[in-house]
Design an enzyme around this catalytic site. Structure first.
Site: not given
Length: 753
Positions: A95-96, A160, A448, A642, A644
Site C-alpha cells: 500500500d505504501h 506501522d 499526520r 511513524s 519506521r
C-alpha cells in the site's frame, strides 16, 4: 470469509480461564486492556501484578501485519534468522509504494511497473515463508486488517505506527519496528514495558456535523503528542457503544498521534454488526459468547479513577467539530473558533486542496457522509473552489461505494479518485509544482500533518479534520468558513447553506467485491530468493558489528537536532520509500529534515574532521570511513511519528553509536535498542543546552552497564574544557545483551547456534 478461525477459537477458549486467574491473582476487577494483555502473557512471564510503566513483560501476539515499505527490511532480517516458515499468521500489504498522480488506474499501473522488483521480492518471500500477500491495489493495511483479521480480544503487532486502527474491533494492536516483528515471526516472545492505562469515558451521542474523528482530534488537543506515551487508551461508556466500528477504528488509528501504545474499545453490538457485514458472522457469534471477557469489568467503569492512571470524560452531545494543525496533529481548534484563529495566526486563508480517505477515514460511512456533502454542492449548484481527491481504504470499500453510486458523486464535482493506497497521506503525492508553491493551505482527513509530510513543501500548511468537514471546506475554498453558520453563493447568485452530513454506517446492500487482491501462501513450495548485487532497491543485510567490550571515547557530535524531530525528519518517506529495501541507499536521507541547532538550517552540519559544512549523510559517511562512532543529540519526544525502523537502522549503518535526547517516543527508542545503538536521555533536561557544536563525547564504564544504573557522559568542548552529565536509560538485562551482541537480530542468531 473468516481468516484463521481456529486461532480465534483457541484464543477465546483459553481467555476465560486466564482472565479468571488474573482477577484472582491481582485481587481486583480488570480493565479490558489488562484482560487482553494478561491473557497473552508469554510462558516466560509470570502472572502477577506488574507495575505499570516500569516492568518489562513478554507477550505472545496472535499475528503480525506488515506494509510493503517496512516489510522489505523485516523480511530481509527474517531471512537471517534461519527459519523455514513464520511461527504466527503474518501478512504483507502493498500500500505504501503507489504514488498518487493521475488517478487510480494509471497510478496503479505505473506502480506495478516501477516497483516490480520489490513486489516480486515480497510476493516470493511471502510464498516461501508462509505469509499472506495482499497485492498492490488491494487496500491500505489497516483497513484490510479491520475488514479481515482484527477480532475482539486478540493481540497483534504491525510494522506501522497506525496498527492501533484494529482497536476499533477490540484488539490490542501495537505498532512496532521490523525487528520486533521478526522476533514474533521466529517464534520468540515480544517484549513491552507494561503500559499505563488511560480511561476515556464517552457519554451522549454524536450529532450534526460531528463525527468520530472529532473525538480523537479533541483528545489530541488534551493529551498532546506526548500525553499517551507509555499508555494504552481504553474508551468506555454509553457514548463509546454508540459509535460505529469504523468510527472506533478512526479514533484508535489516530491514537498514534498522542504517542499511545495503542487504543481500544470493548466489544459491543456495533462490532458484532461490522463483523457480520464483513462476512465474519462466525467470529461475531463466537465473540458474543465470550462478551463478558471482551470488555472491562463493570466495577472498573463504575469507579474509573480507582483503576485507570488517568481519566478523561467527553460528552458527545456537546462535542463540536475540530480542525487540527498546521504542522502538528495536536494543535486542536474547535470549528467555531477556527476562522478567527486562522486570521489571527496569519495562516494562508485560501485552501488549495482537500483530500479525504487514507487508513484513518476511508470506511463506507466516511465516504457516504462526505458524498452527502458533495451531492449538496451539485443539488444547490455550488462549485468546488479547491481541488479534491478521494482515497478509498480497500478494494472492498471502493467496489461497494462505486456500486452504490457514491464515488460518481465525487467525479461529478471534479474530484479525483486515487488508488486504494496510502498516497498523499505519507508523501506519495506528485502534487503539481509542489516544490515551488509559496505559503499555502490544504486540509485532509488523514492523521499526520508534519511539515513536508504530504507534498514535501515546508510552506504547505496541513490541517486535519473529518472527511465531511474537509469536503465542506473544499467547496468554500477558504479557511475562514464555518459550514454550520455560513452561507455560500451558488451559480445563480443565491445564498445557500450546507445541511449536516448523512450516511449509512454500513452498506444497506452489504459489501461486495470482485477481487480482494489476496494471495494465500502455498504449502511445500520451494522458492529461491535472489537479490541482485546491482539492485538499487534491495540489498542483503550485513550483520552489525558487536560491541567491542570497550568504552566509547572521542565521539564527535553528528547533529544537535532542534525542536520537533519526527521519524519523517530522521528518515523521510515520499520519494525515499523506493529505497526501503536498500539500507545503504536510504541512508542518504539520514536526518536531512532535522533542524541543526547551531545554524537553524536543515541538512547542513559541521564535519569535525575537515572543519567544513556538509550534508548530514556525507558527514556521517566520512566519520564511518575513518572508523569513528558519532553522537546524535535530540530534543523532546525524539522519534515521534511513524514506526519506521529505518530511522534507527540508518544511523547504525552510518556508525552512530549513541543517541542522547531529552525524551524518546516509545517505538523509536525500542528500534534504536534493537539495532544496537545506545539510547540515552538527559537526567537533567537542561543539560541539552550544554551541548556545543564542536563537542566530543565519552561513554565510560560500559563494562558495568546495568539495568537502572545511569550512565556518565563526559563532554569535551573545543576549548578542551570538559564536564560530565548524567544520562538515564531504560535498558533491561535482555536489551543490554542486544547492545553487546550488536543488535537484537545478532542476539537471536547467537542463541540459535
Amino acid at each position: 470469509m473468516a481468516f484463521d478461525f481456529d486461532l480465534i477459537q483457541s484464543v477465546y477458549k483459553q481467555m476465560a480461564t486466564k482472565i479468571t486467574n488474573a482477577r484472582e491473582t491481582l485481587n481486583r476487577p480488570l480493565t479490558y486492556t489488562e484482560k487482553i494483555l494478561l491473557s497473552h502473557l508469554h510462558g516466560t512471564s509470570e502472572l502477577k501484578n506488574y507495575t505499570r510503566g516500569i516492568d518489562y513483560v513478554n507477550f505472545s501476539p496472535d499475528r503480525v501485519a506488515m506494509q510493503d515499505a517496512t516489510a522489505q527490511m523485516a523480511i530481509l532480517q527474517f531471512m537471517q534468522a534461519g527459519r523455514d516458515k513464520v511461527a504466527v499468521p503474518s501478512t504483507v500489504h502493498c500500500d505504501h509504494l503507489i504514488q498518487a498522480k493521475e488517478g487510480a488506474k494509471k497510478d496503479l499501473q505505473r506502480a506495478e511497473s516501477t516497483n516490480k522488483e520489490v513486489y516480486d521480492f515480497l510476493s516470493s518471500a511471502s510464498q516461501k515463508y508462509g505469509i499472506g500477500f495482499w497485492k498492490p491495489g488491494a487496500g491500505i493495511i489497516h483497513q484490510v486488517v479491520l475488514e479481515n483479521y482484527a477480532f475482539p480480544g486478540g493481540m497483534m503487532i504491525g510494522t506501522d505506527s497506525h496498527t492501533p486502527n484494529a482497536g476499533g474491533l477490540g484488539m490490542v494492536a501495537i505498532g512496532v519496528g521490523g525487528a520486533d516483528a521478526v522476533d514474533v515471526m521466529t517464534g520468540l516472545s515480544w517484549e513491552l514495558k507494561f503500559p499505563k492505562v488511560i480511561g476515556i469515558k464517552l457519554t451522549g451521542k454524536l450529532n450534526g456535523w460531528c463525527s468520530a474523528k472529532d473525538v480523537i482530534l479533541k483528545v489530541a488537543g488534551i493529551l498532546t503528542v506526548k500525553g499517551g506515551t507509555g499508555s494504552i487508551v481504553e474508551y468506555f461508556g454509553e457514548g463509546a457503544q454508540s459509535l460505529s466500528c469504523t468510527g472506533k477504528g478512526t479514533i484508535c488509528n489516530m491514537g498514534a498521534e498522542i504517542g499511545a501504545t495503542t487504543s481500544l474499545f470493548g466489544f459491543d453490538n456495533q462490532m458484532y454488526d461490522y463483523l457480520s457485514a464483513t462476512d465474519r458472522k462466525s467470529v461475531a457469534e463466537l465473540a458474543y459468547q465470550y462478551k463478558d471477557h471482551l470488555t472491562g469489568d463493570q466495577e472498573v467503569y463504575d469507579n474509573p479513577e480507582a483503576y485507570f492512571d488517568q481519566v478523561i470524560e467527553i460528552d458527545l452531545n456537546n462535542l463540536e467539530p475540530y480542525i487540527n494543525g498546521p504542522f502538528t496533529p495536536d494543535l486542536a481548534t474547535p470549528l467555531s473558533q477556527f476562522a478567527e484563529t486562522a486570521k489571527a495566526k496569519g495562516w494562508p486563508l485560501n485552501m488549495e486542496v482537500g483530500l479525504i480517505g487514507s487508513c484513518t477515514n476511508s470506511s463506507y460511512e466516511d465516504i457516504a457522509r462526505a458524498a452527502s456533502i458533495a451531492q449538496q454542492a451539485l443539488d444547490k449548484k455550488i462549485e468546488f473552489k479547491a481541488d479534491f481527491t478521494v482515497t478509498p481504504g480497500s478494494e472492498q470499500v471502493r467496489y461497494t461505494v462505486d456500486r452504490d453510486n457514491l464515488l460518481p458523486v465525487f467525479e461529478k464535482i471534479g474530484g479525483t479518485v486515487l488508488s486504494n493506497a496510502c498516497g498523499p497521506c505519507i508523501g506519495q503525492w506528485a502534487r503539481h509544482n509542489a516544490e515551488n508553491l509559496e505559503e499555502n493551505s490544504i486540509m485532509t482527513s488523514f492523521n499526520r500533518n508534519f511539515a513536508k509530510r504530504n507534498d514535501g513543501n515546508p510552506k504547505t500548511h496541513g490541517f486535519v479534520a473529518s472527511p465531511e468537514i474537509v469536503t465542506a471546506f473544499s467547496i468554500a475554498g477558504r479557511l475562514d468558513f464555518n459550514p454550520i453558520t455560513d452561507t455560500l453563493i451558488n451559480k445563480d447568485g443565491q445564498e445557500v447553506q450546507l445541511d449536516p452530513p448523512t450516511g449509512d454506517t454500513l452498506p444497506p446492500r452489504g459489501f461486495n467485491v470482485e477481487d480482494l487482491g489476496f494471495v494465500a501462501p502455498q504449502e511445500h513450495i520451494n522458492i529461491n530468493i535472489i537479490i541482485s548485487p546491482e539492485s538499487d532497491r534491495l540489498q542483503e543485510l550485513t550483520p552489525f558489528k558487536p560491541w567491542d567490550g570497550k568504552d566509547m571515547v572521542d565521539l564527535p557530535l553528528l547533529i544537535k537536532a532542534k525542536g520537533k524531530c519526527t521519524t519523517d525528519h530522521i528518515s523521510m518517506a515520499g520519494p525515499w520509500l523506493k529505497y526501503r529495501g536498500h539500507l545503504d541507499n536510504i541512508s542518504n536521507n539520514l536526518l536531512i529534515g532535522a533542524v541543526n541547532f547551531f545554524n537553524e538550517e536543515t541538512n547542513h552540519i559541521k564535519n569535525q574532521i575537515t572543519g567544513t559544512y556538509d550534508t548530514v549523510p556525507s558527514v556521517a559517511r566520512d566519520y564511518k570511513a575513518n572508523s569513528i562512532l558519532s553522537v546524535i543529540v535530540g530534543d523532546e519526544n525524539y522519534g515521534e511519528g511513524s514506526s519506521r525502523e529505518h530511522a534507527a537502522m540508518e544511523p547504525r549503518h552510518l556508525n552512530v553509536g549513541v543517541v542522547l535526547v531529552r525524551s524518546f517516543a516509545r517505538i523509536h527508542e525500542t528500534n534504536l535498542k534493537k539495532q544496537g545503538i545506545l539510547a540515552l536521555t538527559f537526567a537533567n533536561h537542561s543539560d541539552y543546552d550544554k551541548i556545543l557544536e564542536g563537542d566530543r563525547f565519552a561513554i565510560k564504564g560500559l563494562d558495568h552497564f546495568a539495568t537502572g544504573k545511569p550512565v556518565q557522559v563526559e563532554i569535551t568542548h573545543q576549548d578542551n574544557s570538559s564536564e560530565v552529565v548524567v544520562a538515564n536509560h531504560t535498558y533491561n538485562s535482555l536489551q543490554i545483551e542486544w547492545f553487546k551482541a550488536g543488535s537484537c537480530l545478532n542476539y537471536i542468531k547467537n542463541i540459535n547456534k
